[in-house]
Write a protein that holds these residues in place. Structure first.
Motif, PDB file in Angstrom:
ATOM      1  N   THR A   5      -5.566  15.255  -6.732  1.00  0.00           N
ATOM      2  CA  THR A   5      -6.217  14.011  -7.359  1.00  0.00           C
ATOM      3  C   THR A   5      -5.587  13.599  -8.692  1.00  0.00           C
ATOM      4  N   ARG A   6      -5.259  14.645  -9.318  1.00  0.00           N
ATOM      5  CA  ARG A   6      -4.411  14.584 -10.614  1.00  0.00           C
ATOM      6  C   ARG A   6      -3.326  13.812 -10.346  1.00  0.00           C
ATOM      7  N   LYS A   7      -2.314  14.609  -9.440  1.00  0.00           N
ATOM      8  CA  LYS A   7      -0.975  14.048  -9.243  1.00  0.00           C
ATOM      9  C   LYS A   7      -1.041  12.493  -8.899  1.00  0.00           C
ATOM     10  N   HIS A   8      -1.901  12.242  -7.884  1.00  0.00           N
ATOM     11  CA  HIS A   8      -1.900  10.903  -7.428  1.00  0.00           C
ATOM     12  C   HIS A   8      -2.242  10.018  -8.873  1.00  0.00           C
ATOM     13  N   LEU A   9      -3.394  10.304  -9.529  1.00  0.00           N
ATOM     14  CA  LEU A   9      -3.710   9.493 -10.522  1.00  0.00           C
ATOM     15  C   LEU A   9      -2.587   9.293 -11.450  1.00  0.00           C
ATOM     16  N   MET A  10      -1.658  10.450 -11.841  1.00  0.00           N
ATOM     17  CA  MET A  10      -0.762  10.257 -12.834  1.00  0.00           C
ATOM     18  C   MET A  10       0.473   9.575 -12.298  1.00  0.00           C
ATOM     19  N   GLN A  11       0.831   9.721 -10.977  1.00  0.00           N
ATOM     20  CA  GLN A  11       1.774   9.172 -10.400  1.00  0.00           C
ATOM     21  C   GLN A  11       1.800   7.753 -10.121  1.00  0.00           C
ATOM     22  N   PHE A  12       0.637   7.492  -9.703  1.00  0.00           N
ATOM     23  CA  PHE A  12       0.420   6.025  -9.021  1.00  0.00           C
ATOM     24  C   PHE A  12      -0.633   5.050  -9.829  1.00  0.00           C
ATOM     25  N   ARG A  13      -1.254   5.502 -11.114  1.00  0.00           N
ATOM     26  CA  ARG A  13      -2.200   4.721 -11.764  1.00  0.00           C
ATOM     27  C   ARG A  13      -1.872   4.560 -13.239  1.00  0.00           C
ATOM     28  N   VAL A  14      -1.397   5.998 -13.776  1.00  0.00           N
ATOM     29  CA  VAL A  14      -1.574   6.119 -15.350  1.00  0.00           C
ATOM     30  C   VAL A  14       0.049   5.667 -15.625  1.00  0.00           C
ATOM     31  N   VAL A  15       0.861   6.522 -14.967  1.00  0.00           N
ATOM     32  CA  VAL A  15       2.110   6.332 -15.712  1.00  0.00           C
ATOM     33  C   VAL A  15       2.859   4.818 -15.396  1.00  0.00           C
ATOM     34  N   PRO A  16       2.727   4.099 -14.297  1.00  0.00           N
ATOM     35  CA  PRO A  16       3.141   2.809 -14.085  1.00  0.00           C
ATOM     36  C   PRO A  16       2.368   1.927 -15.041  1.00  0.00           C
ATOM     37  N   ALA A  17       1.169   2.051 -15.418  1.00  0.00           N
ATOM     38  CA  ALA A  17       0.447   1.195 -16.476  1.00  0.00           C
ATOM     39  C   ALA A  17       0.824   1.323 -17.819  1.00  0.00           C
TER      40      ALA A  17
END
Length: 754
Positions: free
Chosen positions: A208-220
């Motif tokens: 879950t953490r990897k998904h949030l960081m890679q696809f939602r946090v870092v791109p924003a």
């Protein structure tokens, strides 16, 4: 109307302006309130509670795995910090913001409800009654409730704020996944292994953490947040992910319910603390960015609101001023036209009044022309000129037609009255020629119908503007006046009269008063159900003589009484053609006559449910008894009654003369014997002032038919004649004298009709 021209554009523009201003104001207040909730009122306490609960979750897991004194001291300090955060958050449950985010109140209530079990959870942990998994599940549940509060705070009315705030919520979830992983690993560092379920929870948190960081946090990440995009390339992040990789590899290569775990707790602790601190710094930066965007947009809305309000108010004032100036010019011109119309309004009634008085009116002299102008108002002035001339000309023509109609109506009525007088004269001759009771009965009925017909013809004369032509030369007793009026009523047998004292009526008022009383008696009998009586009572009062006519009908409503009394007090100018279908023509006649005599007439509700009419005859119409009036005397052959009511009085002029002040209907009779039947003696029962002079040739035609209405004999004499005839033919003993006061039959033919 001109004010409407001024106010309609203003009033039309004002709601639009007010609606826009209200929407901007509402949006500004809503966004500002939501930002205050997200950054101050709710957001700060919720974030503080989140980090304290996350840390207490990990320390609780460490104490359960290794209940040493050092771990317990750390947990006790953290619990104190958590309690402070909880105490700051609990008051939010009473918060009910009007413009708050949707779902915020429910999320706060759910979190406060979960915090209510915090003390119990701590006690079971300290007592060793709670398993490690139950403690982990409780803290995770409370943290999820707190995250729902933060999620609700991100749902504002501004789209850009929502987008930025969503990344902020994702960062909180990243911190939560690391905290979950850290709490579970705290159990295994002491034993060197994890259960297969614990391993699954760690693996899920890592994914879950990897998904949030890679696809939602870092791109924003943008602007000053961009440097934190390299957080995943840092040493601490690399160490944490390397240790997670070893754990995943151990779990994949092992079998059974246990997953081996190397003792990397110190390295893990250092890496996780560093990563968590970096994530919190990123959270603070993102929070400040969201706060700035939200408040900037709210301030922009406020600036737009002030600008639009200022411009709108100025525009409204400009519209109002322009409309007022334009309408002021129109108003002056229209006032001039209105003044001309008011002058016409004042002149036209004067013209009509002059026409009613019979004066000639020059139409051109009465119409004042308005000077036209070459525009729409000028056309209106020209139309007003034409309307003025048409109104005056129409009034003149209608007045001429009305006067002509009144003259024609009076002429026809006068001619008909002459014929009625001749008919009464002929009936009088026939009554003298015949002594057959049946023939006399028919003649008396015709005489009664003719007297009523004469009253109806007089109604036409009065409605046509004339006055009754019947005249008296001497005063008449009021009882005779009442009987004369009774004689002109169709259902006269139901009427009883009673007069107190000896009031006499002046000769000039006898005819109109008889007519008024006859109309009122007719009305009383017509609107009351037979055989209920109609009582007529007369008595002297302080201001004259009061006559009361009371029936037992259905009566009227209070509004109808008020309308009828208003009509009687102020008789209108009656246009016969326009009131041809009005059933109150009798009231018009009564109102006309009472106004000419000075009578006061009032209709009231009767105690019997019907109507009581009070007629006040003024003192000016009441006179003393004439000294020249002889007392009535009976014939030598029989005692002739003078106040019987067996048959109706012939007419107003044909009253029986003065009566004793007792109730009508008392008729003494002569005893059965050998006395001859009563003979017809002309005018034997009349008072002296009502007797007709013997010399008929000296009268004019008008006096002939008018005076002819006086009966040649008392109706009581005829009634006695008929009763005595029947008794002698039948040979019965019913002709014995009656007791004083016993009533006689109401008509000479009552027994035969029954």
């Amino acid at each position: 109307m001109l004010l409407i021209v001024v106010f309609v554009p203003s009033l039309t523009f004002t709601p639009l302006l007010a609606s826009g201003m209200f929407q901007l104001s509402s949006q500004w207040r809503s966004e500002k309130a939501q930002m205050d909730l997200a950054t101050k009122t709710v957001g700060g306490p919720a974030a503080n509670l989140f980090f304290n609960l996350d840390k207490e979750r990990r320390l609780t897991a460490e104490v359960q795995a290794n209940p040493g004194n050092t771990a317990r001291d750390k947990l006790a300090k953290q619990r104190a910090a958590t309690d402070q955060a909880v105490n700051a958050f609990r008051p939010l449950a009473a918060l009910n913001p009007a413009n708050g985010q949707e779902g915020l109140t429910d999320a706060i209530a759910g979190t406060v409800n979960d915090l209510g079990r915090l003390g119990e959870q701590r006690r079971v942990v300290d007592a060793g009654w709670s398993s490690e998994q139950k403690a982990f599940d409780y803290y995770s549940e409370v943290l999820e409730s707190d995250l729902s509060v933060l999620t609700a705070l991100s749902n504002t009315d501004e789209g850009q704020v929502n987008s930025k705030a969503q990344t902020l919520v994702d960062l909180y979830w990243v911190v939560d996944t690391i905290g979950r992983e850290d709490a579970i690993l705290a159990r295994g560092w002491e034993t060197g292994r994890l259960t297969r379920d614990e391993y699954g929870l760690v693996a899920d948190a890592i994914g879950t953490r990897k998904h949030l960081m890679q696809f939602r946090v870092v791109p924003a990440l943008t602007g000053n947040e961009s440097p934190y995009g390299k957080l995943t390339a840092g040493k601490a992040w690399g160490t944490m992910t390397a240790l997670e990789g070893r754990l995943i590899a151990s779990g994949s290569g092992s079998e059974g319910d246990q997953v081996p775990l190397r003792d990397d707790s110190a390295e893990w602790r250092s890496a996780v603390d560093t990563v968590t601190a970096q994530l919190r710094q990123l959270l603070n930066v993102r929070f400040e960015n969201v706060r700035t965007i939200g408040y900037d947009h709210a301030d922009m809305l406020f600036t737009v609101f002030i600008s639009i309000s200022t411009v709108g108010v100025l525009a409204l004032c400009l519209v109002f001023f322009t409309s007022w100036r334009l309408t002021a010019i129109l108003r002056r011109r229209i006032l001039h036209l209105r003044h001309a119309a008011h002058e016409l309004q004042k002149r036209l009634p004067n013209v009509v009044a002059r026409l009613e008085r019979g004066e000639d009116v020059n139409v051109d002299a009465e119409v004042r022309m308005v000077q036209p102008t070459p525009d729409e108002l000028g056309e209106l002035g020209q139309a007003l000129n034409m309307a003025s001339r048409s109104a005056v000309l129409t009034a003149v023509r209608q007045a001429q037609q009305h006067r002509g109609f009144q003259r024609m109506l009076q002429r026809i009525a006068r001619r008909t009255q002459i014929l009625i007088g001749l008919q009464l004269k002929k009936l009088d001759e026939l009554e003298r020629q015949h002594e057959d009771p049946e023939v006399l009965e028919g003649l008396f009925d015709l005489d009664h119908l003719t007297a009523r017909l004469r009253r109806y013809e007089e109604n036409l004369v009065i409605l046509g503007g004339g006055q009754p032509q019947r005249r008296w030369r001497k005063p008449v007793h009021l009882l005779d006046v009442l009987r004369a009026a009774q004689g002109e009523v169709q259902d006269y047998r139901r009427i009883t009269t009673d007069v107190e004292g000896e009031p006499w009526i002046a000769e000039r008022a006898v005819g109109p008063l008889v007519h008024v009383l006859a109309e009122l008696m007719e009305n009383a009998t017509a609107f009351s159900k037979p055989p209920t009586p109609v009582e007529v009572r007369a008595a002297p009062v302080s201001r004259g003589v009061a006559v009361e006519i009371e029936d037992r009908g259905l009566g009227m409503e209070p509004e109808q009484y008020a309308a009828a009394n208003a009509l009687l007090q102020s008789p209108p100018q009656l246009d016969v053609m326009t009131h041809a279908d009005d059933v109150r023509l009798g009231l018009y006649v009564v109102a006309r006559l009472s106004a000419s005599l000075g009578l006061r007439i009032e209709l009231r509700s009767s105690a019997f449910g019907g109507t009581r009419v009070i007629v006040l005859i003024p003192e000016a119409l009441v006179v003393d008894r004439p000294r020249t009036v002889p007392e009535p005397a009976a014939t030598p052959e029989t005692e002739v009654p003078q106040d019987a009511t067996d048959s109706p009085p012939r007419s107003q002029e044909g009253s029986d003369g003065p009566r004793p002040p007792h109730q009508d209907g008392q008729l003494p009779t002569r005893p059965r014997g050998h006395a001859p039947l009563p003979q017809r003696v002309r005018q034997a029962s009349l008072a002296a002032e009502l007797k007709v002079p013997a010399d008929r040739d000296e009268r004019t035609d008008q006096e002939t038919w008018a005076v002819r209405d006086q009966p040649s004999r008392s109706s009581a004499t005829i009634g006695a004649f008929q009763r005595q005839s029947r008794r002698l033919r039948a040979g019965d003993d019913a002709s014995q004298p009656r007791l004083s006061g016993s009533p006689e039959p109401v008509s000479p033919t009552t027994e035969e009709r029954r």
